[in-house]
Design an enzyme around this catalytic site. Structure first.
Site, PDB file in Angstrom:
ATOM      1  N   HIS A 109       0.856  -1.077   0.077  1.00  0.00           N
ATOM      2  CA  HIS A 109       0.015  -0.040  -0.034  1.00  0.00           C
ATOM      3  C   HIS A 109       0.907   1.267   0.294  1.00  0.00           C
ATOM      4  CE1 HIS A 109      -3.298   2.905   1.378  1.00  0.00           C
ATOM      5  NE2 HIS A 109      -3.818   1.962   0.488  1.00  0.00           N
TER       6      HIS A 109
ATOM      7  N   ASP B  49      -8.079  -5.635   0.350  1.00  0.00           N
ATOM      8  CA  ASP B  49      -8.215  -6.513  -0.828  1.00  0.00           C
ATOM      9  C   ASP B  49      -7.830  -7.974  -0.656  1.00  0.00           C
ATOM     10  OD1 ASP B  49      -9.736  -4.718  -2.269  1.00  0.00           O
ATOM     11  OD2 ASP B  49      -7.775  -3.754  -2.905  1.00  0.00           O
TER      12      ASP B  49
HETATM   13  N1  CMC Z   1       3.866  -7.678  -4.527  1.00  0.00           N
HETATM   14  C1  CMC Z   1       5.433  -7.956  -4.846  1.00  0.00           C
HETATM   15  N2  CMC Z   1       5.809  -6.710  -4.905  1.00  0.00           N
HETATM   16  C2  CMC Z   1       5.510  -5.300  -4.619  1.00  0.00           C
HETATM   17  C3  CMC Z   1       3.953  -5.591  -4.214  1.00  0.00           C
HETATM   18  C4  CMC Z   1       3.375  -6.392  -4.420  1.00  0.00           C
HETATM   19  N3  CMC Z   1       1.879  -6.727  -4.012  1.00  0.00           N
HETATM   20  N4  CMC Z   1       3.688  -4.188  -4.007  1.00  0.00           N
HETATM   21  C5  CMC Z   1       4.721  -3.404  -4.061  1.00  0.00           C
HETATM   22  N5  CMC Z   1       6.011  -4.161  -4.344  1.00  0.00           N
HETATM   23  C6  CMC Z   1       7.146  -3.822  -4.550  1.00  0.00           C
HETATM   24  C7  CMC Z   1       7.549  -2.874  -5.828  1.00  0.00           C
HETATM   25  O1  CMC Z   1       7.774  -3.889  -6.832  1.00  0.00           O
HETATM   26  C8  CMC Z   1       8.517  -2.228  -5.442  1.00  0.00           C
HETATM   27  O2  CMC Z   1       9.932  -2.874  -5.390  1.00  0.00           O
HETATM   28  P1  CMC Z   1      11.361  -2.540  -5.894  1.00  0.00           P
HETATM   29  O3  CMC Z   1      11.512  -1.434  -4.735  1.00  0.00           O
HETATM   30  O4  CMC Z   1      12.199  -3.533  -5.866  1.00  0.00           O
HETATM   31  O5  CMC Z   1      10.931  -1.667  -6.867  1.00  0.00           O
HETATM   32  C9  CMC Z   1       8.154  -1.775  -3.970  1.00  0.00           C
HETATM   33  O6  CMC Z   1       7.644  -2.871  -3.421  1.00  0.00           O
HETATM   34  C10 CMC Z   1       7.707  -0.562  -3.708  1.00  0.00           C
HETATM   35  O7  CMC Z   1       6.400  -0.685  -4.492  1.00  0.00           O
HETATM   36  P2  CMC Z   1       5.699   0.450  -5.344  1.00  0.00           P
HETATM   37  O8  CMC Z   1       5.143   0.032  -6.297  1.00  0.00           O
HETATM   38  O9  CMC Z   1       6.826   1.678  -5.491  1.00  0.00           O
HETATM   39  O10 CMC Z   1       4.591   1.161  -4.284  1.00  0.00           O
HETATM   40  P3  CMC Z   1       3.417   2.112  -4.607  1.00  0.00           P
HETATM   41  O11 CMC Z   1       3.151   2.832  -3.426  1.00  0.00           O
HETATM   42  O12 CMC Z   1       3.762   2.841  -5.578  1.00  0.00           O
HETATM   43  O13 CMC Z   1       2.348   1.066  -4.866  1.00  0.00           O
HETATM   44  C11 CMC Z   1       0.319  -0.534  -4.863  1.00  0.00           C
HETATM   45  C12 CMC Z   1       1.287   0.833  -3.867  1.00  0.00           C
HETATM   46  C13 CMC Z   1      -0.765  -0.579  -3.754  1.00  0.00           C
HETATM   47  C14 CMC Z   1       0.035   0.069  -6.067  1.00  0.00           C
HETATM   48  C15 CMC Z   1       1.155  -1.629  -4.845  1.00  0.00           C
HETATM   49  O14 CMC Z   1       1.757  -2.137  -3.603  1.00  0.00           O
HETATM   50  C16 CMC Z   1       0.338  -2.662  -5.535  1.00  0.00           C
HETATM   51  O15 CMC Z   1       0.252  -2.869  -6.957  1.00  0.00           O
HETATM   52  N6  CMC Z   1       0.021  -3.704  -4.727  1.00  0.00           N
HETATM   53  C17 CMC Z   1      -0.761  -4.979  -5.605  1.00  0.00           C
HETATM   54  C18 CMC Z   1      -2.158  -4.399  -5.667  1.00  0.00           C
HETATM   55  C19 CMC Z   1      -3.052  -4.196  -4.408  1.00  0.00           C
HETATM   56  O16 CMC Z   1      -3.189  -4.930  -3.451  1.00  0.00           O
HETATM   57  N7  CMC Z   1      -3.846  -3.075  -4.408  1.00  0.00           N
HETATM   58  C20 CMC Z   1      -4.894  -2.662  -3.524  1.00  0.00           C
HETATM   59  C21 CMC Z   1      -4.393  -1.514  -2.787  1.00  0.00           C
HETATM   60  S1  CMC Z   1      -5.354  -1.216  -1.215  1.00  0.00           S
HETATM   61  C22 CMC Z   1      -6.855  -1.039  -1.762  1.00  0.00           C
HETATM   62  C23 CMC Z   1      -7.055   0.181  -2.856  1.00  0.00           C
HETATM   63  O17 CMC Z   1      -6.412   1.145  -2.758  1.00  0.00           O
HETATM   64  O18 CMC Z   1      -8.024  -0.042  -3.703  1.00  0.00           O
END
Ligand code: CMC
Length: 432
Positions: free
Chosen positions: A308, A366
């Site tokens: 998140h 989720d």
């Molecule tokens: N699985 C594997 N790796 C992950 C995940 C995951 N679910 N989430 C983040 N990472 C990694 C990402 O690859 C990055 O790694 P690195 O530093 O090596 O490049 C690191 O963690 C930081 O991630 P980020 O993408 O920079 O973080 P963000 O704040 O931009 O993204 C997020 C947040 C929610 C979009 C992302 O964690 C994600 O896509 N999660 C899976 C989808 C999900 O469950 N979404 C629901 C969110 S809660 C409800 C809602 O908002 O609707």
């Protein structure tokens, strides 16, 4: 107390400037950069709003490091335990919990706005039966602005109030109709004698052929899920609603924009993606291979329902949904549900893995919600639509807050231009 200031210095000869630092009631201070461009000719650069407060808000507070979520100051755990969804909706919209009379009036008004214009129903037949419910929901909610012209003067407080009631009241009807359309069953008209949640379950699962009585344990589970999804400060869909609304667009159009943004798998679409993922993993013995693919960043494999932008700790909503999941599966005699067991095993392995620990990746709302929805008999493709139904309360409260904010302006970000500089037109015959 003296005004707090931040001093920004430059290495290119631009004189330093002082920027005011604003303090909220709780949470990080923010540096007010509004005068920056005027004084220095420079913008800030922050794709994804990693360090940007896009507005001032009094609705929802999150402390992502501590795993805290509060609506109008009340902890989510207390609201989920003691309130109905409409009580929480009143709180989010009005800032205070309602007394008995206020709640009765609110429930009465919402209940009496649940029917949709009969002609709106014809919109459904324009969609293919196998259309994704979010595509249908987005279209039908957007179409509301073509039906309720009498409540779209955004500068009139009463108009804003009426459109808020209409959206909150009609979303369950529209969402249930979306489901009925995909199954080919007849649309069920709302029953005003039922509670908001029971009425939704009735419109989803009732048929004209027989009596439908929602199971109270399942109904309570749905109530809790709606409460947990009702608002979440400036997430992607809420920011979309605010940005759409900042131009003066009507609230129905703005909520349709929010639905479109919610649909993405990084946001509300993750609940659907989690179930698909669990289905693909299929067995606990396949978890290590899947985790390896995630860590290798192989083919963009991600553990959906984890991570998140704000929570760098366990999402408090995930804790509550996990508990609800136990209750629902127990009630339905599904304690040994394969997917739930697989999800628990996956969570355990992920939480002990250095990849997830290092990045502070925890289960989010989720991760378990899909398992509850599935146990309730809701098809996977409807999961995000139910998220949208609940989040409509937050969207409309945030939209109303924006309209009355004296600092409100049309949302108009700037850019760091990285394209071609001026060049002269070349006729087609002379181009190489
Ligand atoms: N699985 C594997 N790796 C992950 C995940 C995951 N679910 N989430 C983040 N990472 C990694 C990402 O690859 C990055 O790694 P690195 O530093 O090596 O490049 C690191 O963690 C930081 O991630 P980020 O993408 O920079 O973080 P963000 O704040 O931009 O993204 C997020 C947040 C929610 C979009 C992302 O964690 C994600 O896509 N999660 C899976 C989808 C999900 O469950 N979404 C629901 C969110 S809660 C409800 C809602 O908002 O609707």
């Amino acid at each position: 107390m003296a005004e707090k200031l931040a001093t920004l210095t430059f290495t290119d000869g631009t004189p330093p400037i002082d920027l005011p630092v604003m303090t909220g009631t709780v949470g990080p201070d923010v540096i007010d950069v509004r005068a920056l461009y005027g004084k220095t000719g420079k913008f800030t650069y922050d794709p994804g709003f990693m360090s940007t407060a896009s507005c001032r808000s009094s609705i929802t507070y999150i402390d992502g490091d501590k795993g805290i979520l509060q609506y109008r100051g009340y902890p989510i755990e207390q609201l989920a335990e003691h309130c109905s969804f409409l009580e929480v909706a009143y709180l989010i919209l009005n800032g205070e919990l309602p007394d008995k009379q206020q709640l009765d009036e609110f429930v009465n008004i919402v209940t009496r706005h649940t029917m949709v214009h009969e002609q709106l129903i014809r919109f459904y037949s324009g969609f293919r039966r196998d259309a994704h419910p979010m595509a249908v929901l987005c279209g039908v909610v957007g179409a509301l602005s073509a039906f309720y012209h009498d409540s779209i003067n955004i500068h009139d407080a009463r108009n804003r109030e009426i459109s808020a009631f209409r959206l909150i009241a009609k979303l369950p009807t529209i969402t249930a109709m979306t489901y009925k359309y995909t199954t080919g069953q007849p649309f069920m008209y709302p029953r005003n004698a039922l509670s908001y949640v029971d009425n939704f379950l009735y419109m989803m699962f009732g048929t004209p052929c027989e009596e439908y009585r929602p199971n109270p344990v399942l109904s309570r589970a749905m109530e809790r899920i709606l409460i947990l999804h009702a608002d979440h400060e400036q997430n992607a869909s809420t920011s979309t609603v605010r940005l759409a609304g900042s131009s003066g667009a009507n609230p129905f159009a703005c909520i349709a924009a929010g639905i479109a943004s919610l649909w993405g798998p990084a946001h509300g679409g993750a609940n659907e993606a989690v179930l698909k993922l669990l289905g693909e993993i299929d067995d606990a013995k396949n978890i290590p291979a899947f985790i390896k693919r995630v860590k290798d960043k192989d083919g963009h494999a991600m553990l959906m329902g984890f991570g998140h932008r704000v929570y760098k700790n366990y999402d408090p909503r995930a804790k509550l949904i996990q508990k609800t999941c136990h209750e629902v599966l127990e009630e339905l005699g599904l304690k040994d549900d394969k997917l739930f067991k697989l999800a628990l095993a996956l969570e355990k392995i992920a939480l002990e893995d250095e990849y997830f620990i290092k990045r502070k990746l925890y289960p989010n709302v989720d991760f378990y919600s899909g398992i509850v929805y599935k146990a309730l008999g809701i098809p996977v493709s409807m999961f995000t639509a139910i998220f949208a139904l609940a989040r409509t309360v937050g969207w409309i409260a945030q939209w109303k807050e924006m309209i009355t904010d004296p600092d409100q302006k049309i949302g108009r970000p700037r850019q760091l231009f990285a394209g071609a500089t001026r060049r002269e037109f070349v006729p087609a015959a002379k181009r190489k």
